[in-house]
Design an enzyme around this catalytic site. Structure first.
Site, mmCIF file in Angstrom:
data_model
loop_
_atom_site.group_PDB
_atom_site.id
_atom_site.type_symbol
_atom_site.label_atom_id
_atom_site.label_comp_id
_atom_site.label_asym_id
_atom_site.label_seq_id
_atom_site.Cartn_x
_atom_site.Cartn_y
_atom_site.Cartn_z
ATOM 1 N N SER A 23 0.265 -1.538 0.192
ATOM 2 C CA SER A 23 -0.067 -0.094 0.102
ATOM 3 C C SER A 23 0.926 1.286 0.068
ATOM 4 O O SER A 23 0.316 2.414 -0.601
ATOM 5 C CB SER A 23 -0.840 0.028 1.593
ATOM 6 O OG SER A 23 -2.230 -1.284 1.050
ATOM 7 N N ARG A 27 1.589 4.316 -2.950
ATOM 8 C CA ARG A 27 1.510 6.036 -2.758
ATOM 9 C C ARG A 27 2.501 6.999 -3.509
ATOM 10 O O ARG A 27 2.845 8.216 -3.115
ATOM 11 C CB ARG A 27 0.701 6.016 -1.553
ATOM 12 C CG ARG A 27 -0.888 5.642 -1.061
ATOM 13 C CD ARG A 27 -0.914 4.651 -0.010
ATOM 14 N NE ARG A 27 -2.353 4.513 0.532
ATOM 15 C CZ ARG A 27 -2.979 3.640 -0.239
ATOM 16 N NH1 ARG A 27 -2.740 2.593 -0.621
ATOM 17 N NH2 ARG A 27 -4.641 3.617 0.046
ATOM 18 N N GLY A 94 -6.230 -3.562 -7.353
ATOM 19 C CA GLY A 94 -6.627 -2.984 -7.141
ATOM 20 C C GLY A 94 -6.636 -1.762 -7.023
ATOM 21 O O GLY A 94 -7.675 -0.490 -7.169
ATOM 22 N N SER A 167 -12.910 2.188 3.040
ATOM 23 C CA SER A 167 -11.712 1.630 1.881
ATOM 24 C C SER A 167 -11.297 2.174 1.931
ATOM 25 O O SER A 167 -11.108 3.585 1.034
ATOM 26 C CB SER A 167 -12.980 1.305 0.498
ATOM 27 O OG SER A 167 -11.599 0.980 -0.383
ATOM 28 N N GLN A 169 -8.998 2.728 -0.813
ATOM 29 C CA GLN A 169 -8.493 2.686 -2.057
ATOM 30 C C GLN A 169 -9.765 3.635 -2.683
ATOM 31 O O GLN A 169 -9.098 4.799 -2.805
ATOM 32 C CB GLN A 169 -9.213 1.635 -2.467
ATOM 33 C CG GLN A 169 -7.992 0.682 -2.364
ATOM 34 C CD GLN A 169 -7.761 -0.461 -2.914
ATOM 35 O OE1 GLN A 169 -9.353 -1.133 -3.795
ATOM 36 N NE2 GLN A 169 -7.412 -1.570 -3.095
ATOM 37 N N ASP A 318 -6.971 -7.499 4.837
ATOM 38 C CA ASP A 318 -6.239 -8.600 3.579
ATOM 39 C C ASP A 318 -5.877 -9.818 4.813
ATOM 40 O O ASP A 318 -4.826 -10.537 3.856
ATOM 41 C CB ASP A 318 -4.748 -7.854 3.853
ATOM 42 C CG ASP A 318 -5.624 -6.636 2.307
ATOM 43 O OD1 ASP A 318 -6.814 -7.139 1.989
ATOM 44 O OD2 ASP A 318 -4.738 -5.677 2.671
ATOM 45 N N ARG A 349 -12.846 -14.174 -1.190
ATOM 46 C CA ARG A 349 -12.300 -14.849 -0.476
ATOM 47 C C ARG A 349 -12.883 -15.971 0.782
ATOM 48 O O ARG A 349 -12.607 -16.804 1.282
ATOM 49 C CB ARG A 349 -11.350 -13.881 0.391
ATOM 50 C CG ARG A 349 -10.202 -13.758 -0.520
ATOM 51 C CD ARG A 349 -9.260 -12.682 0.329
ATOM 52 N NE ARG A 349 -7.879 -12.640 -0.335
ATOM 53 C CZ ARG A 349 -6.848 -11.532 -0.512
ATOM 54 N NH1 ARG A 349 -6.891 -10.261 0.197
ATOM 55 N NH2 ARG A 349 -5.866 -11.109 -1.439
HETATM 56 C C1 S3P Z 1 -5.976 -1.504 -0.109
HETATM 57 C C2 S3P Z 1 -7.126 -1.295 0.886
HETATM 58 C C3 S3P Z 1 -7.644 -2.486 1.192
HETATM 59 C C4 S3P Z 1 -7.144 -3.644 1.112
HETATM 60 C C5 S3P Z 1 -6.212 -3.818 -0.211
HETATM 61 C C6 S3P Z 1 -5.202 -2.402 -0.440
HETATM 62 C C7 S3P Z 1 -4.992 -0.065 -0.106
HETATM 63 O O1 S3P Z 1 -8.723 -1.996 -0.183
HETATM 64 O O2 S3P Z 1 -8.107 -4.696 1.026
HETATM 65 O O3 S3P Z 1 -5.139 -4.599 -0.101
HETATM 66 O O4 S3P Z 1 -3.551 0.056 -0.385
HETATM 67 O O5 S3P Z 1 -5.747 1.063 0.190
HETATM 68 P P1 S3P Z 1 -10.136 -1.156 0.247
HETATM 69 O O6 S3P Z 1 -10.054 0.209 0.220
HETATM 70 O O7 S3P Z 1 -10.998 -1.214 -0.911
HETATM 71 O O8 S3P Z 1 -11.147 -1.834 1.560
#
Ligand code: S3P
Length: 435
Positions: A23, A27, A94, A167, A169, A318, A349
């Site tokens: 993560s 960034r 994602g 989230s 993300q 995760d 999952r």
């Molecule tokens: C992440 C946020 C999480 C996590 C993913 C990484 C990120 O997802 O499950 O592996 O780096 O922002 P969500 O934001 O969809 O929960």
């Protein structure tokens, strides 16, 4: 098809490091690209997910020199990206596709974002809808619910957004879009998701503030931010998780994982394992690049079942695949609820872990938003042939389960491990082979 064979037996012993946090690496790359001048990102995650984000930025004109342990990112300032001549392939990530969607919505050029089969199945509406509300022009399959996404850069206006999902993300996508928007963007989420974006904003000196439960950002800052001398990425707690569980389960184990990120928004598994009876010590706490890190020492212990509800989901999200392994081996029942988000990860999952662990003899009932696991009270799993379903965390979790089986297990389709943890098999082998 690549596969991994795990032979049970030996205790896990020794010291190891894990890859840089995935993560944070995404960034760090993006914010360094928007900085003015060079930033050195060290101990980054060399998994395919992050390399795809790196390639995306290179395709948008950002010079990045790549070495195994460091990336030199020559940022071109807030408005320094240029139109890529080809669709951007985010692979399995994602995070990559959702963060880039936010970054690209307010540019003055056109981009197409796509990814592998798994990414093309995952919900994109959660970022597309709020980005459109800010003025973005995004087309995609099923009205923008699914990738590929075609983004025609537009003039964005900041907005106040109450996210229906916790989230990081979504939050990070909107914060990145907010940088390019006119006016103020504020985001509130139902529960706090991982806060790496906010921490890195502060590390780079990008103004962001908390107002009650909301995160607030003023768009189009008059002055940009400079590159940083060094941005050392914390070790990935989500990678350490496999060894925390593995060493807890295999009798006689004693493993120290050094330099692991222990950001409170990430370490739900640590708290849960401790509640289950695990013997984990957090040693030598320190801070790097605005993130707390520590060394984690884990010794074998017998675990008991636990009840996990909605409040514990975001900081553990995760780690559920490997937590299922711990629960299936523990004494007593584990109940997980409020974890519906697990159904829209790299795989579903809840379904994939239930079906794979059942092959090894576990007793698991799926519910709509979680599962009920009847622990085996330390009775070995059955050695079995398992499948990753193309999901890196499922692959590594099943490898951990194989450590406490009564015979060797084979996990098929393990190339996906490369997305987050290159060298996982070697590290596991080194710990189990007496030196
Ligand atoms: C992440 C946020 C999480 C996590 C993913 C990484 C990120 O997802 O499950 O592996 O780096 O922002 P969500 O934001 O969809 O929960």
């Amino acid at each position: 098809m690549t596969s991994l064979t795990v032979t049970p037996g030996g205790a896990l012993r020794g010291t190891l490091t894990v890859p840089g946090d995935k993560s944070i690496t995404h960034r760090a790359l993006i914010l360094s690209a928007l900085a003015e001048g060079d930033s050195l990102v060290t101990r980054y995650c060399r998994g395919e997910d992050c390399l795809n984000t790196m390639r995306a930025l290179q395709a948008m004109g950002i010079p990045i020199q790549e070495q195994p342990d460091r990336l030199l990112v020559s940022g071109k300032g807030l408005w320094g990206l240029s139109e890529p001549s080809q669709p951007i392939d985010c692979g399995n990530s994602g995070t990559g596709i959702r963060l880039l969607a936010g970054l690209l919505a307010g540019q003055d050029f056109f981009t197409v974002l796509t990814g592998d089969e798994s990414v093309r199945r995952r919900p994109m509406g959660r970022v597309v809808k709020p980005l459109r509300a800010m003025g973005a022009t995004i087309a995609g399959r099923k009205g923008g619910e699914l990738a590929p996404l075609a983004i025609t850069g537009s003039r964005l206006t900041g907005m106040a957004y109450q996210s229906p999902v916790a989230s990081a993300q979504v939050k990070s996508s909107l914060l990145l879009a907010g940088l390019f928007a006119e006016g103020r963007t504020s985001i509130t989420e139902p529960r706090r998701s991982r806060d790496h974006t906010e921490r890195l904003f502060r590390f780079f000196g990008i103004p962001i503030r908390e107002q009650g439960p909301a995160l607030v950002l003023d768009g189009r800052p008059a002055t940009g931010w400079q590159g940083v001398n060094e941005l050392p990425v914390a070790g990935d707690f989500s990678a350490a998780a496999f060894f925390l569980v593995g060493a807890s389960l295999v009798p006689g184990s004693d493993v120290t994982i050094s330099g692991v990120g222990v950001n409170p928004t990430r370490i739900g598994l640590l708290t849960i394992l401790q509640e289950m009876g695990a013997d984990i010590q957090v040693l030598n706490p320190r801070e790097e690049a605005g993130e707390p890190i520590a060394d984690l020492r884990v010794r074998a212990a017998s675990l008991r079942g636990v009840t996990i509800g909605e409040a514990q989901i975001p900081q553990t999200i995760d780690e559920f695949p490997v937590l299922c392994v711990a629960a299936a081996y523990a004494k007593g029942r584990t109940v997980i609820s409020g974890a519906g988000e697990l159904r829209v990860k790299e795989s579903d999952r809840i379904a994939t872990m239930a079906s794979e662990l059942r092959k090894m003899g576990a007793t698991i009932t799926e519910t709509q938003d979680g599962m009920v696991i009847e622990g085996a009270a330390g009775r070995p799993f059955k050695g079995a042939s398992c499948h990753s379903h193309g999901d890196h965390r499922v692959a590594m979790s099943m490898a951990v389960a194989g450590l406490v089986a009564d015979a060797p297990s084979r996990i098929d389709d393990t190339a996906c491990i490369e997305t987050s943890f290159p060298g996982f098999e070697r590290k596991l082998l080194e710990l189990t082979t007496p030196s």
